[in-house]
Design an enzyme around this catalytic site. Structure first.
Site, mmCIF file in Angstrom:
data_model
loop_
_atom_site.group_PDB
_atom_site.id
_atom_site.type_symbol
_atom_site.label_atom_id
_atom_site.label_comp_id
_atom_site.label_asym_id
_atom_site.label_seq_id
_atom_site.Cartn_x
_atom_site.Cartn_y
_atom_site.Cartn_z
ATOM 1 N N GLY A 1 -5.525 -1.422 -3.474
ATOM 2 C CA GLY A 1 -4.563 -0.489 -3.798
ATOM 3 C C GLY A 1 -4.440 0.476 -4.954
ATOM 4 O O GLY A 1 -3.897 1.694 -5.060
ATOM 5 N N PHE B 1 0.929 -1.161 0.113
ATOM 6 C CA PHE B 1 0.147 -0.044 -0.086
ATOM 7 C C PHE B 1 0.690 1.336 0.059
ATOM 8 O O PHE B 1 0.311 2.318 -0.129
ATOM 9 C CB PHE B 1 -0.666 0.006 1.287
ATOM 10 C CG PHE B 1 -2.114 -0.995 1.277
ATOM 11 C CD1 PHE B 1 -3.103 -0.923 0.444
ATOM 12 C CD2 PHE B 1 -2.015 -1.777 2.268
ATOM 13 C CE1 PHE B 1 -4.092 -1.964 0.422
ATOM 14 C CE2 PHE B 1 -3.205 -2.638 2.572
ATOM 15 C CZ PHE B 1 -4.330 -2.344 1.462
ATOM 16 N N THR C 1 -2.442 -6.431 -6.822
ATOM 17 C CA THR C 1 -2.628 -5.484 -5.861
ATOM 18 C C THR C 1 -2.957 -6.018 -4.392
ATOM 19 O O THR C 1 -3.544 -6.883 -4.210
ATOM 20 C CB THR C 1 -3.639 -4.519 -6.115
ATOM 21 O OG1 THR C 1 -4.893 -4.971 -6.033
ATOM 22 C CG2 THR C 1 -3.347 -3.960 -7.760
ATOM 23 N N ASP C 2 -2.473 -5.127 -3.451
ATOM 24 C CA ASP C 2 -3.065 -5.447 -2.083
ATOM 25 C C ASP C 2 -4.468 -4.621 -1.981
ATOM 26 O O ASP C 2 -4.660 -3.456 -1.914
ATOM 27 C CB ASP C 2 -2.230 -4.867 -1.084
ATOM 28 C CG ASP C 2 -2.709 -5.352 0.349
ATOM 29 O OD1 ASP C 2 -3.745 -6.057 0.612
ATOM 30 O OD2 ASP C 2 -2.008 -5.283 1.357
ATOM 31 N N TYR C 3 -5.452 -5.198 -2.012
ATOM 32 C CA TYR C 3 -6.895 -4.918 -1.710
ATOM 33 C C TYR C 3 -7.208 -3.877 -2.787
ATOM 34 O O TYR C 3 -6.834 -3.959 -4.004
ATOM 35 C CB TYR C 3 -7.248 -4.673 -0.319
ATOM 36 C CG TYR C 3 -8.469 -5.246 0.159
ATOM 37 C CD1 TYR C 3 -8.641 -6.333 0.440
ATOM 38 C CD2 TYR C 3 -9.572 -4.224 0.309
ATOM 39 C CE1 TYR C 3 -9.746 -7.130 0.875
ATOM 40 C CE2 TYR C 3 -10.689 -4.902 0.728
ATOM 41 C CZ TYR C 3 -10.956 -6.149 1.028
ATOM 42 O OH TYR C 3 -12.257 -6.857 1.507
#
Ligand code: BGC
Length: 778
Positions: A298, A263, A294-296
Site C-alpha cells: 500500500g 488500497f 498496510t495492505d501489502y
C-alpha cells in the site's frame, strides 16, 4: 502449503500485489487499551532501541518460502538477527516458526519476539464457507465458532495474527471481493464483524489458542467505481458514516487488535496515507489503540496514486497513522519504511515521536499476545498434530456449510430428493476438489476436500444410481479459463468437442429421474483481482443447461458462486436452484445433506441478486427518489425513476431464501405505539410452520423513518432471529427497539434519532409486507 502464496509472491514481483436488542454501537468507545498496562515495559524497551531497530519493528516481510533448517542462513535470518523485522507473514508450521522465532529471541540484540500473520479467512486447514456464504447463515454463534476454530487450528500451527475479518460493505457484485465479506447490509455486517473478532480473540489474547484479529480493509474498499478492484472510491461523508463505516467500528468496539488500511483512496487521499481516516477517525473518535498495518504494498502504491516519491509516500503513511509496513522490504519495492524512514527522520520529514508511537503499538501488541513471556507459546508440536483438520472439526465444517446454502427455487417440491433416485450429475463443478474451498483459503487441504460427486455417493448410499458426466468446460474461452483457475484451483480442460461433452450429459440424463447440474463460477472467478463486467454463468454452461432442458427431465442447479449472479434464464429453466457458494472442506457432503433432506435449507441471501448488470448498484435499503414508481408490479412509468428495459426489482431480494417447509407470518403486534428516549417497544409476530418438515426460519425486522432532516432509506434491517419451528407449530418471535436503533448520522454527522413516525415491517426477507407503525416522541 498451498500454491497461492508462492504464485501470489511471484506475481507481486512481476507486477510490483438471538439478536433481540438491535443496538448498533456507534457511540461506544473501545476501552481495550486506553490504559495500556504494558506502557512501562514498552517504554523501557523503547529507550534501549536504535532508530534502525525501531524501524525494524515496523517491517513485515512476506516469507512463505522459508525452508526448515535453512532459515539460519537465509537473508531473512540476517535481517531478524539485526533487529530489522517485526513480524513475518505467510510462514506456516511450528517447526519453521520456532526456528525463526529463535533467531529473534536468541540472536537479536534486544531479543524482541516476532509476530506471525496469515490470511486465515474462512477457516484454516478445516475450511468453512467463503464469508459471503457464511453470512447467509445469519447465525452469530455459528460464525463466532468458525472463527474460534480457525484460531484454534492456526495457533496450533504457530500463527498468532490473522488478516480477518474483512467487513467491507459492498453493493456491487462485479467486485470479486464480495466473496470475502458479509454482503450489502450495515447492520448484519456489524453483527458479523463483532462475532468474528470475538471468535478469533476470545476474551484472553494471552491464551495459546486465541489469535489477534485484523479488521480490513479500512475503509470503504467495497465501493470501487465500476466494481473494478483497487479502483477509486468516492462517497459522501453521510453515506460513509451511515452505511460503510459501522462494521469497522463494530470490530473496534469489540476490541480488535489491529486494522488494515485499504488500497483505495478516500476523499482524494489513499487510505494508507489518510490521516483523517487513520488518526482523527480511528484513533481519536473511535479510541482505537491497536496497530495499523498496510495492505501489502500500500505504501509503494501511493507513488502510482500520485502522492510523491518513495520518501514522500512512506512519510505520508507513517505520519497518517500506519504502524506496520506489509511486504515493503521486497527487493523490487523501493518505497518502504525500512528503506526510507531513517533518512526521513534525519531530515525532519518524519518525527521521532511518530516513529516511537508506532513502535510502542507494535511492542504493546506483542505484550498483549504474551509473546514476551513465552515467545514459543504457539509452538507446541503436539497441538499441531492433534488439533488441526480433526474429524470433529470437519464434522463442524459440514454442519456450517449446510447452514450457509440458500434455496432460491424449488418448483413442485422437487427437493429434497429420494435417496433411491436415479441421478444424472453433470457440470464442470461436480467433480473438482480444487474448487470446493473457495477463494482465500491459503491453508486449506485441497486434496482432502469432498467433491459433490463423492458427497452425493456417500450420503445417498447404495440405493441411489449416480451417473456422472462433465457436460461442458468451465468456459468456451480457454484464456478466460486459465485466469479463472489460477493458484492451483484447476479444472482441467476436457479435450472433447463441446457437442461431445453435452451429448454425453444428455445421454446419462435420459437414463435418470433427475438432473443435478453443478454449474456457476470456479472459485477463482471471485476474490481479489477477480472483478467481472458480466456476472452471468459462462455461455458453455448455459448451453449445457439448454441441452439438458430439452430432455424434459427435472433439473436441480447446484450453483457455485462467489458473488450474486444474474440468473434470469436459469431461474426460468431450472426446476430448483440451490446456491451453495463455495462451502469449504466438507462441501460435497453438506450439499448432499441438503439435496437429500437430511438438512432443511435455511440460509438467506445477504446480497441482492440483480436481473442485469445495468441495475447495479442494487440494494434493498435504497432511497426513494422524488419520482418513485406508482405500481407494485414494476411496470414501466414514464417520467418515473425506472428503466425502459428492466424492472427496478431484483431477481432475488436481500434476505430471501426458501425452505422445504413453509412459514406463514401473522399477528404483528407492538407493545406500544409511542417510544421515547427512556422506553422501548416490543414487536411480536407469529410464525407458523405450515409445511411438511421441521425447519429453521430467519425472521427479519425492518424499519422506515418516514420523515427526516435528510432523506432516509425505504427500509433498514434492525433485527433478526433464527428460530427452529417444528412442523405444525407456531412460535411467537419478539424483538425490541430502543431509541438507539433509530439513530443515524445527520447532515452535521451528529448521531441522532429524530422524533416522528416510523414504519415497522416483519417478514421472511426484505420484501416483508406485514407492517405497523410507531412514533418517536421527545
Ligand atoms: C489483500 C489482503 C491480504 C493481504 C495479505 C492483499 O493483497 O488485499 O486482504 O490480507 O494481501 O495477503
Amino acid at each position: 502449503m498451498n500454491k497461492l502464496f508462492k504464485i501470489k509472491q511471484a506475481l507481486f514481483v512481476i507486477t510490483v500485489t438471538l439478536i433481540v436488542s438491535c443496538n448498533q454501537s456507534q457511540n461506544k468507545t473501545n476501552r481495550n487499551l486506553v490504559d495500556n498496562p504494558f506502557e512501562k515495559k514498552v517504554d523501557s524497551i523503547l529507550n534501549l532501541m536504535t532508530v534502525e531497530e525501531k524501524i525494524g519493528q515496523l517491517n513485515l516481510p512476506v516469507s512463505g518460502d522459508i525452508i526448515t533448517g535453512q532459515a539460519q542462513s537465509s537473508d531473512i535470518a540476517k535481517e531478524i538477527e539485526e533487529g530489522k523485522v517485526g513480524g513475518l507473514f505467510n510462514i506456516k508450521s511450528v517447526e519453521k516458526i520456532k526456528e525463526v522465532q529463535k533467531i529473534a529471541v536468541e540472536k537479536s540484540r534486544l531479543k524482541i519476539p516476532l509476530i506471525f500473520g496469515m490470511d486465515v479467512i474462512h477457516g484454516y486447514e478445516t475450511t468453512f464457507p467463503i464469508p459471503l456464504g457464511l453470512s447467509c447463515s445469519w447465525d452469530m454463534e455459528l460464525i463466532k465458532k468458525t472463527a474460534k476454530m480457525a484460531a484454534q487450528e492456526a495457533t496450533a500451527d504457530g500463527i498468532n495474527w490473522t488478516f480477518s475479518p474483512m467487513v467491507d460493505i459492498s453493493r456491487d457484485p462485479r467486485w470479486g471481493r464480495v466473496s470475502e465479506g458479509s454482503g450489502e447490509d450495515t447492520f448484519l455486517g456489524s453483527e458479523i464483524a463483532k462475532a468474528m473478532v470475538k471468535g478469533y480473540q476470545g476474551d484472553d489474547l494471552t491464551k495459546n489458542n486465541t489469535m489477534m484479529a485484523c479488521v480490513k480493509h479500512f475503509a470503504l474498499y467495497g465501493a470501487p467505481e465500476g466494481g473494478r478492484d483497487y479502483n477509486t472510491v468516492d462517497m459522501s461523508r453521510m453515506r460513509m458514516y451511515n452505511e460503510y463505516l459501522p462494521p469497522y467500528k463494530a470490530a473496534v468496539d469489540a476490541g480488535v487488535g489491529s486494522v488494515m488500511a485499504s488500497f483505495n483512496e478516500i476523499d482524494g487521499i489513499p487510505a494508507t496515507g489518510n490521516k483523517w481516516l487513520l488518526t482523527d477517525l480511528l484513533r481519536n473518535d473511535w479510541s482505537f489503540n491497536g496497530f495499523v498495518v498496510t495492505d501489502y504494498t500500500g505504501i509503494y502504491e501511493m507513488i502510482h496514486h500520485g502522492m510523491g516519491d518513495k520518501y514522500d509516500v512512506a512519510a505520508l503513511a507513517l505520519n497518517a497513522g500506519v504502524d506496520m509496513d506489509m511486504a515493503g522490504d521486497s527487493p523490487v519495492i523501493p518505497a518502504a519504511f525500512i528503506k526510507t524512514l531513517k533518512q526521513s527522520v534525519e531530515n525532519g520529514k518524519v518525527s521521532m515521536q511518530n516513529v516511537d508511537a508506532a513502535v510502542k503499538r507494535m511492542l504493546t501488541a506483542k505484550y498483549q499476545l504474551g509473546l514476551f513471556d513465552n515467545p514459543y507459546k504457539y509452538c507446541d508440536e503436539n497441538r499441531a498434530k492433534t488439533e488441526v483438520f480433526t474429524k470433529e472439526n470437519r464434522a463442524f465444517a459440514r454442519q456450517v456449510a449446510s447452514q450457509s446454502m440458500v434455496l432460491l427455487k424449488n418448483d413442485n417440491d422437487i427437493l429434497p430428493l429420494k435417496k433411491s433416485a436415479k441421478i444424472a450429475l453433470v457440470g464442470p463443478l461436480a467433480y473438482t476438489k480444487e474448487n470446493m474451498a473457495g477463494t482465500w483459503s491459503v491453508a486449506t487441504k485441497q486434496d482432502e476436500s469432498i467433491t459433490l460427486l463423492e458427497g452425493i455417493k456417500d450420503v445417498a448410499g447404495k440405493n441411489a444410481t449416480v451417473l456422472y458426466a462433465k457436460g461442458s468446460n468451465l468456459s468456451y474461452d480457454k484464456d478466460f479459463e486459465k485466469i479463472a483457475t489460477m493458484f492451483g484451483r484447476e479444472i482441467p480442460r476436457d479435450g472433447r468437442t463441446d457437442e461431445q461433452l453435452r451429448q454425453e450429459a444428455v445421454n446419462i440424463a435420459a437414463k435418470s429421474d433427475v438432473i443435478i447440474a453443478a454449474i456457476g463460477e470456479s472459485s477463482e472467478m471471485s476474490g481479489e483481482s477477480s472483478s467481472r463486467s458480466d456476472i452471468s454463468i459462462p455461455q458453455a454452461q448455459k448451453d449445457l443447461l439448454k441441452a439438458l432442458v430439452k430432455t424434459g427431465k427435472p433439473i436441480v442447479i447446484v450453483l457455485f458462486n462467489g458473488r450474486a449472479l444474474v440468473l434470469n434464464e436459469e431461474s426460468k429453466s431450472a426446476t430448483a436452484i440451490l446456491d451453495v457458494w463455495f462451502s469449504g472442506s466438507e462441501s460435497g457432503h453438506a450439499i448432499a445433506d441438503v439435496l437429500f433432506g437430511d438438512v432443511n435449507p435455511s440460509g438467506k441471501l445477504t446480497s441482492t441478486f440483480p436481473r442485469s448488470v445495468g441495475q447495479i448498484p442494487l440494494y434493498y435499503n435504497h432511497k426513494n427518489t422524488g419520482r418513485p414508481l406508482g405500481n407494485k408490479e414494476g411496470k414501466f412509468e414514464k417520467f418515473k425513476s425506472n428503466y425502459m428495459d428492466v424492472p427496478n426489482e431484483p431477481l432475488y431480494p436481500f434476505g430471501f431464501g426458501l425452505s422445504y417447509t413453509k412459514f406463514d407470518y401473522s399477528n404483528l403486534k407492538l407493545s406500544a405505539n409511542q417510544l421515547n428516549a427512556d422506553s422501548n417497544i416490543e414487536i411480536y409476530v407469529d410464525v407458523t410452520n405450515s409445511g411438511e418438515f421441521d425447519g429453521k426460519e430467519i425472521v427479519q425486522l425492518y424499519i422506515r423513518d418516514l420523515v427526516g432532516s435528510v432523506t432516509r432509506p425505504v427500509k433498514e434491517l434492525k433485527g433478526f432471529q433464527k428460530v427452529e419451528i417444528k412442523k405444525g407449530e407456531t412460535r411467537t418471535v419478539s424483538f425490541k427497539l430502543t431509541v438507539e436503533d433509530l439513530k443515524f448520522y445527520n447532515y452535521n454527522l451528529d448521531f441522532v434519532a429524530e422524533p416522528g413516525d416510523f414504519d415497522v415491517f416483519v417478514g421472511a426477507n426484505s420484501d416483508a409486507s406485514l407492517k405497523s407503525q410507531f412514533e418517536l416522541v421527545e
